[in-house]
Motif scaffolding. Structure first.
Motif, mmCIF file in Angstrom:
data_model
loop_
_atom_site.group_PDB
_atom_site.id
_atom_site.type_symbol
_atom_site.label_atom_id
_atom_site.label_comp_id
_atom_site.label_asym_id
_atom_site.label_seq_id
_atom_site.Cartn_x
_atom_site.Cartn_y
_atom_site.Cartn_z
ATOM 1 N N PRO A 164 0.805 -1.234 0.000
ATOM 2 C CA PRO A 164 0.000 0.000 0.000
ATOM 3 C C PRO A 164 0.831 1.273 0.000
ATOM 4 N N SER A 165 1.872 1.352 0.817
ATOM 5 C CA SER A 165 2.579 2.632 0.946
ATOM 6 C C SER A 165 3.360 2.965 -0.324
ATOM 7 N N LYS A 166 3.641 1.956 -1.164
ATOM 8 C CA LYS A 166 4.355 2.207 -2.409
ATOM 9 C C LYS A 166 3.401 2.230 -3.601
ATOM 10 N N ASN A 167 2.116 1.986 -3.354
ATOM 11 C CA ASN A 167 1.131 1.812 -4.430
ATOM 12 C C ASN A 167 1.658 0.833 -5.472
ATOM 13 N N ALA A 168 2.218 -0.281 -4.986
ATOM 14 C CA ALA A 168 2.916 -1.205 -5.868
ATOM 15 C C ALA A 168 2.240 -2.569 -5.913
ATOM 16 N N VAL A 169 1.871 -2.973 -7.117
ATOM 17 C CA VAL A 169 1.323 -4.307 -7.327
ATOM 18 C C VAL A 169 2.508 -5.242 -7.564
ATOM 19 N N THR A 170 2.684 -6.238 -6.699
ATOM 20 C CA THR A 170 3.844 -7.120 -6.854
ATOM 21 C C THR A 170 3.459 -8.504 -7.364
ATOM 22 N N LEU A 171 2.169 -8.800 -7.334
ATOM 23 C CA LEU A 171 1.692 -10.021 -7.973
ATOM 24 C C LEU A 171 0.329 -9.726 -8.559
ATOM 25 N N LEU A 172 0.110 -10.194 -9.767
ATOM 26 C CA LEU A 172 -1.221 -10.098 -10.360
ATOM 27 C C LEU A 172 -1.350 -11.245 -11.342
#
Lengths: 247, 276
Positions: free
Chosen positions: A192-200
């Motif tokens: 959340p704090s990086k607004n980063a999707v790491t798996l999809l």
């Protein structure tokens, strides 16, 4: 009604077969520091999904030639116990487990300050004791906590959850029954704090609109998991502090 | 350390160039390299295709076998996708059993095909509960110059579209082959599109040098009707939700372009396959 013989997974007033609303997650219980021989560990009960994660490292790489000169080497081993599913499963890793190990590692590595630990290995061992859907999401979320327990510096926790399409409706946090009968499954891991999707990932069939709605629902779900992760950390370390005071 | 300096310099160069919408090989950010599709190369396979995207080359072959169904779907045929990385395709590939990269590739290609329901497995049942057709879809990576997923997916699809299956007749409990060939029960033309995120830009169809410096890769497969049927994020970087939405928009357009190319190359009569 003609379909009375078919078991409905969602009732007319939008309640799922286990009593949840469409956008409601299952009860999730995280626990840190549950193993003695690891550098960090965590246990999660996510509905009926039960998973143990142990982290070893940062430690010397074996074999040595695999060590990376500028960062730690992260490995994840996702394994399902032979008794974790309906039918006995061979303990040898399946192609599914090999792929999941890879995507789980890739979901966690962006969170770890790997550049702080060149030439070392961080091994993440995941043992699924009981599988009832969303095991990769539960694994990632619990592994984040095991990494915290190991004292490994991280950019953020990685929270993970899945959205499925069941009987034409999007549902949050897919359990096994819904996954098997559903039209699609879409797991996401998110910092959340990086607004980063790491798996999809996604399999099944969804429209472009449903895809966009799923992304929103996934973010909401990840935030709920994130909150539970933080609570688990807080209660674990609160305990540690008060133990110290007593001693 | 030295092995990472060159990529770091290259990465900066690729990012700088992308600011003006260009790439090292002269493409725009949304261009594919040249795509060629050659079918029927391997006559002994029931279907085959040699596909290249730029310098990347993948050959796919389809083989049929009479076998046992899965217990949970006793009346359906079985499709199995495998991927082999031939060692001459890259100095990085080593002989031996498929590693996690090969397993992931096979499973991503499999997902795109399976979830689109391209192959109607319900029509591949011979003796309910006992004998069904097993369809082996195997992709061999021959030359790796980037974007293996799209090249392999396109090769597998083209091989299927060009395949015809053996005709069987069932007499009691035995399956006999008539020696004739019949069309495969195909229902869709799913297309996989892969993008690389480098810095804050998205690169369609990443080349090898782009793959060496990417943050992460994002693949999405579309059915003919525009529905999404598979997604895979790969590699140890991240992508923002906003970038994911943008990648899907771009990929949707590209999938239509590639599908047109497939239809033209294979001289498919219309967008309804399997009705020849």
């Amino acid at each position: 009604m003609s379909d009375s013989e078919i078991e409905r997974l969602i009732s007319e007033d939008g309640i799922r077969c286990d009593g949840r609303r469409l956008d409601e997650i299952r009860p999730i219980k995280f626990q840190l520091g549950v193993l003695k021989n690891t550098d960090g560990s965590a246990y999660v009960e996510w509905g009926r999904t039960k998973i143990l994660v142990g982290v070893m490292g940062p430690r010397e790489s074996h074999p040595k030639h695999l060590a990376l000169s500028d960062k730690a080497r992260v490995e994840a081993y996702y394994r399902m116990a032979s008794f974790s599913v309906e039918e006995w499963k061979s303990p040898a890793p399946s192609r599914r487990e090999v792929e999941l190990s890879k995507v789980i590692r890739e979901a966690l590595e962006p969170a770890i300050f790997v550049e702080f630990f060149p030439r070392t290995s961080i091994d993440i061992f995941i043992e699924v004791l009981q599988a009832d859907g969303s095991t990769r999401c539960a694994s990632i979320s619990a592994a984040s906590l095991a990494l915290v327990d190991a004292g490994i510096p991280m950019r953020d926790l990685v929270a993970s959850i899945a959205v499925g399409k069941v009987e034409g409706k999007l549902v949050l946090d897919v359990q096994d029954k819904e996954d098997k009968a559903g039209e699609s499954d879409m797991p996401m891991a998110y910092m959340p704090s990086k607004n980063a999707v790491t798996l999809l990932q996604m399999d099944g069939q969804i429209t472009h609109d449903e895809f966009m709605q799923s992304m929103e629902l996934l973010k909401k779900g990840c935030m709920e998991v994130y909150k539970k992760q933080k609570e688990a950390i807080e209660s674990h370390f609160k305990g540690a502090v008060s133990n110290q005071e007593e001693a | 350390m030295s092995q990472r300096i060159v990529p770091a310099v290259k990465r900066r160069q690729i990012i700088e160039l992308s600011e003006s919408g260009r790439r090292m090989d002269g493409r725009t950010l949304t261009d594919y390299r040249e795509i060629t599709i050659q079918t029927g190369l391997v006559e002994k396979a029931e279907g085959s295709a040699l596909v290249s995207i730029g310098g990347t080359k993948v050959v796919a072959g389809i083989k049929f076998e009479v076998g046992d169904p899965f217990p949970d779907i006793p009346n359906e045929g079985v499709m199995q996708v495998g991927a082999e990385f031939v060692p001459f395709a890259s100095p990085e590939f080593e002989p031996g059993k498929p590693d996690e990269v090969a397993v992931e590739l096979a499973r991503v290609v499999d997902r795109g095909l399976r979830e689109s329901k391209v192959l109607d497995t319900t029509k591949l049942c011979l003796i309910p509960g006992k004998k069904v057709w097993i369809v082996h879809v195997d992709v061999y990576i021959l030359d790796h110059c980037g974007n293996l997923i799209d090249t392999a997916a396109l090769a597998a699809l083209s091989a299927m579209l060009s395949a015809s299956m053996p005709e069987a007749c069932v007499e009691g409990d035995t399956v006999k082959l008539t020696g004739k060939r019949v069309p495969m029960p195909l229902t869709d033309i799913p297309i996989n599109v892969t993008l690389a995120k480098i810095g804050n830009k998205l690169f369609v169809d990443p080349s090898l040098e782009e793959e060496e410096v990417l943050d992460c890769r994002f693949s999405v497969a579309f059915k003919e009707n525009g529905m999404l049927c598979a997604i895979q994020k790969g590699e140890s970087g991240y992508i923002t939700p906003e970038e994911v939405l943008r990648a899907v928009e771009i990929a949707k357009d590209k999938s239509q372009e590639i599908r047109k190319k497939v239809v033209e190359s294979l001289k498919l009569k219309s967008d309804k396959v399997g009705e020849s």
